[in-house]
Design a protein around this motif. Sequence first.
Motif, mmCIF file in Angstrom:
data_model
loop_
_atom_site.group_PDB
_atom_site.id
_atom_site.type_symbol
_atom_site.label_atom_id
_atom_site.label_comp_id
_atom_site.label_asym_id
_atom_site.label_seq_id
_atom_site.Cartn_x
_atom_site.Cartn_y
_atom_site.Cartn_z
ATOM 1 N N ALA A 1 0.852 -1.191 0.000
ATOM 2 C CA ALA A 1 0.000 0.000 0.000
ATOM 3 C C ALA A 1 0.883 1.235 0.000
ATOM 4 O O ALA A 1 2.051 1.167 0.387
ATOM 5 N N ASP A 2 0.330 2.362 -0.426
ATOM 6 C CA ASP A 2 1.064 3.614 -0.236
ATOM 7 C C ASP A 2 0.484 4.350 0.965
ATOM 8 O O ASP A 2 -0.610 4.035 1.440
ATOM 9 N N SER A 3 1.230 5.312 1.457
ATOM 10 C CA SER A 3 0.862 5.967 2.710
ATOM 11 C C SER A 3 -0.439 6.746 2.634
ATOM 12 O O SER A 3 -1.019 7.091 3.662
ATOM 13 N N ALA A 4 -0.937 7.005 1.418
ATOM 14 C CA ALA A 4 -2.204 7.736 1.269
ATOM 15 C C ALA A 4 -3.407 6.912 1.703
ATOM 16 O O ALA A 4 -4.525 7.423 1.714
ATOM 17 N N CYS A 5 -3.203 5.644 2.066
ATOM 18 C CA CYS A 5 -4.322 4.829 2.563
ATOM 19 C C CYS A 5 -4.638 5.147 4.018
ATOM 20 O O CYS A 5 -5.668 4.710 4.545
ATOM 21 N N GLY B 1 -7.740 2.507 2.371
ATOM 22 C CA GLY B 1 -7.303 1.659 3.483
ATOM 23 C C GLY B 1 -8.183 0.440 3.695
ATOM 24 O O GLY B 1 -7.692 -0.661 3.962
ATOM 25 N N LEU B 2 -9.507 0.624 3.572
ATOM 26 C CA LEU B 2 -10.418 -0.514 3.750
ATOM 27 C C LEU B 2 -10.210 -1.572 2.671
ATOM 28 O O LEU B 2 -10.325 -2.780 2.931
ATOM 29 N N ILE B 3 -9.884 -1.141 1.460
ATOM 30 C CA ILE B 3 -9.611 -2.082 0.365
ATOM 31 C C ILE B 3 -8.324 -2.835 0.645
ATOM 32 O O ILE B 3 -8.240 -4.060 0.453
ATOM 33 N N VAL B 4 -7.327 -2.116 1.112
ATOM 34 C CA VAL B 4 -6.044 -2.746 1.457
ATOM 35 C C VAL B 4 -6.251 -3.792 2.558
ATOM 36 O O VAL B 4 -5.726 -4.904 2.479
ATOM 37 N N LEU B 5 -7.033 -3.449 3.569
ATOM 38 C CA LEU B 5 -7.277 -4.392 4.669
ATOM 39 C C LEU B 5 -8.001 -5.646 4.179
ATOM 40 O O LEU B 5 -7.673 -6.764 4.591
ATOM 41 N N ARG B 6 -8.987 -5.473 3.304
ATOM 42 C CA ARG B 6 -9.713 -6.635 2.784
ATOM 43 C C ARG B 6 -8.784 -7.536 1.983
ATOM 44 O O ARG B 6 -8.824 -8.768 2.109
ATOM 45 N N ALA C 1 -24.418 -0.175 12.678
ATOM 46 C CA ALA C 1 -23.027 -0.479 12.317
ATOM 47 C C ALA C 1 -22.248 -0.822 13.576
ATOM 48 O O ALA C 1 -22.436 -0.228 14.630
ATOM 49 N N HIS C 2 -21.367 -1.796 13.471
ATOM 50 C CA HIS C 2 -20.576 -2.174 14.644
ATOM 51 C C HIS C 2 -19.075 -2.274 14.334
ATOM 52 O O HIS C 2 -18.253 -2.270 15.242
ATOM 53 N N ASP C 3 -18.724 -2.351 13.059
ATOM 54 C CA ASP C 3 -17.312 -2.447 12.679
ATOM 55 C C ASP C 3 -16.907 -1.125 12.015
ATOM 56 O O ASP C 3 -17.178 -0.893 10.841
ATOM 57 N N ILE C 4 -16.280 -0.248 12.795
ATOM 58 C CA ILE C 4 -15.941 1.091 12.316
ATOM 59 C C ILE C 4 -14.455 1.360 12.569
ATOM 60 O O ILE C 4 -13.967 1.179 13.683
ATOM 61 N N VAL C 5 -13.752 1.765 11.524
ATOM 62 C CA VAL C 5 -12.342 2.129 11.628
ATOM 63 C C VAL C 5 -12.232 3.650 11.622
ATOM 64 O O VAL C 5 -12.722 4.308 10.711
ATOM 65 N N ILE C 6 -11.613 4.203 12.663
ATOM 66 C CA ILE C 6 -11.389 5.649 12.739
ATOM 67 C C ILE C 6 -9.893 5.916 12.708
ATOM 68 O O ILE C 6 -9.141 5.352 13.517
ATOM 69 N N GLU C 7 -9.459 6.756 11.777
ATOM 70 C CA GLU C 7 -8.047 7.125 11.695
ATOM 71 C C GLU C 7 -7.936 8.608 11.345
ATOM 72 O O GLU C 7 -8.826 9.182 10.715
ATOM 73 N N MET C 8 -6.815 9.211 11.733
ATOM 74 C CA MET C 8 -6.553 10.586 11.319
ATOM 75 C C MET C 8 -6.129 10.588 9.857
ATOM 76 O O MET C 8 -5.416 9.697 9.415
#
Length: 286
Positions: A7-11, A127-132, A255-262
Amino acid sequence: MSIKILADSACDLSKEHYNEYDIEMVSLTVHLDENEFADGREIKPKAIYDAMREEKSPKTSQVAPQSFKTIFTSYAESNQPLIYLALSSELSGTYQTAKMMEQEVKETYPDASIHVIDTKCVSIGLGLIVLRAAELAKDGASVDEIIETATYHAEHMEHIFTVDDLEYLYRGGRVSKTAAFVGTLLKIKPILHVENGKLVPLEKIRGSKKLLNRMLEIMEERGTDFTNQTIGISHGDDLETAEKYAEMFKDKFGAHDIVIEMVGSAIGSHAGPGTIAIFFLNKEYK
């Protein structure tokens, strides 16, 4: 041999995500105060937002060609499959650079299993695509299965976001100076989305309360089955608002699966402090 996800850092994923799923990362560059920093490694997003509040204007540049060549060559030599999920080609030249380096490396290693995918996504949408993809790789899926699923998620990933100050988008060439001035004067908040990889204005809302309600309405109009997918929220140094959104998603949509990032340093250099973005699929989770 296991398949590696790059991945690149823009994720805008955290180090914890990279470590948990053994994801490799390549950095965009952030320029601030005549210094260069590797996004996601050498500078914290908070430093960028604080600088922007002081009316400084950080700049960014794409991933260096040599970085891709070194990584691609390493995986070609070890004969390990590599899938790179790239930041939208409409927002950066990073994808095109990666494609050039892929072709160059394959001149020496024609059988190298190196795959470069333009996701047309950004920030936690990417990021969500990378994680999947990384989950599938960890579970032993094939290259074709990972690419098919990642492409599906990329095609159906919604990006709905707003910025706190139109001035930052003006500096990045996204809105005119007049629009930025009038918008700030009238306290107009833009809602934008990503369409075919490009940032596109969607609506203008006056007032923060109306803004939140309208973003929830758009999410309800476009999304599907929020209980069976991961929702992403990224923020420009405004965790309190991001967490408020998350609670509303839980209450309203179950919703119960939520990713929060800066929002990371590279993307944040253009969006500015106070940005709030939400990411979700508009088709069923795959």
